[in-house]
Design an enzyme around this catalytic site. Structure first.
Site, PDB file in Angstrom:
ATOM      1  N   HIS A 135      42.125  71.181 -12.914  1.00 43.76           N
ATOM      2  CA  HIS A 135      43.083  72.126 -13.402  1.00 43.76           C
ATOM      3  C   HIS A 135      44.119  72.386 -12.563  1.00 43.76           C
ATOM      4  O   HIS A 135      44.976  73.204 -12.846  1.00 43.76           O
ATOM      5  CB  HIS A 135      42.032  73.280 -13.744  1.00 43.76           C
ATOM      6  N   LYS A 166      52.302  66.742  20.128  1.00 40.87           N
ATOM      7  CA  LYS A 166      51.713  67.501  21.435  1.00 40.87           C
ATOM      8  C   LYS A 166      53.063  67.540  22.570  1.00 40.87           C
ATOM      9  O   LYS A 166      53.242  68.608  23.065  1.00 40.87           O
ATOM     10  CB  LYS A 166      50.526  66.808  21.950  1.00 40.87           C
ATOM     11  N   GLU A 194      43.202  58.620  10.631  1.00 37.05           N
ATOM     12  CA  GLU A 194      43.623  58.405  11.750  1.00 37.05           C
ATOM     13  C   GLU A 194      43.223  57.016  12.074  1.00 37.05           C
ATOM     14  O   GLU A 194      43.832  56.381  12.825  1.00 37.05           O
ATOM     15  CB  GLU A 194      42.809  59.221  12.811  1.00 37.05           C
TER      16      GLU A 194
HETATM   17  O1  PA5 Z   1      39.425  61.118  16.722  1.00 39.58           O
HETATM   18  C1  PA5 Z   1      39.979  61.783  17.417  1.00 39.58           C
HETATM   19  O2  PA5 Z   1      39.801  61.289  18.633  1.00 39.58           O
HETATM   20  C2  PA5 Z   1      40.581  62.941  17.574  1.00 39.58           C
HETATM   21  O3  PA5 Z   1      40.610  63.593  16.116  1.00 39.58           O
HETATM   22  C3  PA5 Z   1      40.000  64.070  18.490  1.00 39.58           C
HETATM   23  O4  PA5 Z   1      38.745  64.235  18.083  1.00 39.58           O
HETATM   24  C4  PA5 Z   1      40.674  65.274  18.451  1.00 39.58           C
HETATM   25  O5  PA5 Z   1      41.884  65.407  18.888  1.00 39.58           O
HETATM   26  C5  PA5 Z   1      39.963  66.390  19.275  1.00 39.58           C
HETATM   27  O6  PA5 Z   1      39.791  65.683  20.645  1.00 39.58           O
HETATM   28  P1  PA5 Z   1      38.933  66.378  21.743  1.00 39.58           P
HETATM   29  O7  PA5 Z   1      37.633  65.965  21.561  1.00 39.58           O
HETATM   30  O8  PA5 Z   1      39.230  65.268  23.121  1.00 39.58           O
HETATM   31  O9  PA5 Z   1      39.580  67.763  22.028  1.00 39.58           O
END
Ligand code: PA5
Length: 443
Positions: free
Chosen positions: A306, A420, A285
């Protein structure tokens, strides 16, 4: 005891003065707050800033949950899930469920998927257990955990009544914003705050990770102490030669720019498998944007030799490997001599499994290098809280540096929104009417 060592001698990377300076400049940007995404740098000095009062509040809440419940369901996804899962698995006996006496409550996870079967089986399995829940969402609006929480909240209220339910539900969310914050305030749940300036994937050392871990019996003060030691060891002003996070980031960058677009993180300890998953989110990310970034992959060894071993040895030459190597196991198991020796393994008699595992590790390393897969090795002394804390912070710091080296904002995730939007349109969420018609026509 050194908490972490880095060995880049088999990566083929020679650190040029330019590369060292770029990595050091990127590290400085994290400290000066002058780089992209600078409103999300709260994690940089986080470990050293957690005080006794914060530990006490988290440990006290964990003690209450431990007393009330023998199963605690942690609800969250992404950064609100992976850190706790990773550290808990690393610190736990994987066969704990087979023991009849449990020292710690069983921590289960929900809200990291929308699977009907998973949810139904979770509810069924916990039917005869005393349950509590920790619901974690920084935005307080993420669909997957919100759905899981609706279901588990209802289950808790049905079983214990609304009043008692309030003491079995803890919310970890933003200090002011989001549906979860509103709900927690209205219902009077105990809440912990995720600081504004700490993004989800950098939040494992906030209550997001620390509360579930304390419930699961992890010594969170030791975990944070390990992270704080790494914070000091990678601080601004620490020379490149001593700054392991800068070295790891620089080695990755050199490999990336030489055509190695995939990094495989692996370990010979299956307990670390979910550290891989946490790491994949952290790097995927943070770096994967603007058409750039190393693709983070992972293996658990020797199992995956494996399955993925063939590809790593002889497939497309676009990868390098980073191995988390554990120096000392917690137990001792030896191979015994066998009179018949039908399996021909008597040459191993008297050897500890760890020694055999180490030789597998070293043999694989050389084979992969010969096959054109450069190798970086991260060594930790044991799988213990302090070393794991140091490892987490090491990866976070190197991730921030890596993002700045490839000139992306490591602290946003604009690409996560696309799915989303489509999902809401397909589910006819109010406000998505135009998108809804358009997307359905494409199915
Ligand atoms: O790194 C990030 O920001 C995302 O992976 C969030 O942690 C994830 O989408 C969950 O979001 P939230 O804590 O707002 O529910």
């Amino acid at each position: 005891m050194e908490l972490l060592k880095l060995n880049t001698s088999k990566s083929g990377v020679a650190f040029s003065e330019d590369l060292k300076q770029s990595a050091m400049a990127a590290n400085s940007l994290l400290h000066s707050g002058k780089g992209a995404g600078n409103d999300f740098l709260g994690w940089v000095n986080l470990p050293s800033s957690i005080d006794k009062e914060q530990f006490d509040a988290i440990n006290a809440c964990a003690a209450t949950l431990r007393e009330k419940a023998d199963v605690v369901i942690c609800i969250g996804i992404g950064g609100s899930y992976l850190g706790a899962k990773a550290v808990l698995d690393a610190m736990s006996n994987p066969f704990e469920l087979l023991h009849t006496e449990h020292k710690n409550p069983i921590v289960l996870f929900a809200g990291q998927n929308i699977s009907e079967d998973y949810t139904a089986e979770l509810l069924a399995a916990t039917k005869n257990h005393s349950i509590a829940t920790i619901v974690i969402s920084k935005s307080g609006t993420t669909t997957e955990p919100a759905i899981a929480f609706r279901i588990i909240k209802e289950e808790i209220e049905k079983r214990y009544g609304k009043e008692e339910a309030k003491s079995r539900i803890v919310a970890i969310t933003d200090k002011a914003r989001g549906a979860l914050k509103t709900l927690a305030t209205d219902e009077g749940y105990t809440t912990f705050v995720i600081p504004d300036n700490v993004g989800g994937r950098f939040s494992v050392l906030t209550p997001v990770g620390l509360l579930p871990l304390a419930v699961g019996g992890v010594d969170i003060e030791k975990l944070v102490a390990g992270a704080a030691a790494m914070e000091a060891a990678t601080a601004e002003g620490v020379a490149f030669e001593d700054n392991l996070a800068a070295q790891y980031a620089a080695a990755r960058y050199a490999l990336y720019t030489s055509g190695k677009k995939i990094e495989i993180l692996g370990s010979y300890e299956p307990k670390l498998q979910n550290i891989n998953e946490w790491w994949k989110q952290l790097y995927g990310e943070s770096e994967g944007k603007d058409g750039k970034g190393i693709f983070p992959a992972s293996v658990t060894l020797t199992a995956d030799l494996h399955s993925m071993g063939q590809y790593i040895q002889e497939g497309e030459r676009s990868m390098f490997e980073t191995i988390i190597s554990v120096e000392k196991p917690a137990y001792e198991v030896k191979v015994e001599a066998d009179e018949a020796n039908l399996d021909g393994l008597n040459f191993l008699a008297g050897k500890r499994l760890h020694e055999i595992n180490k030789m597998a590790e070293l043999g694989v390393q050389l084979a992969h290098i010969d096959g054109g897969v450069p190798n970086i090795r991260i060594e930790i002394p044991t799988i213990g809280e302090e070393a794991i804390g140091a490892l987490l912070y090491f990866f976070e710091k190197a991730c921030g540096i890596s993002g700045y080296l490839i000139e992306v904002n490591p602290f946003n995730q604009p690409g996560v929104e696309a799915y989303k939007k489509n999902m809401f349109a397909l589910l006819d969420k109010p406000g998505y009417e135009a998108e809804s018609a358009a997307i359905k026509a494409r199915l």
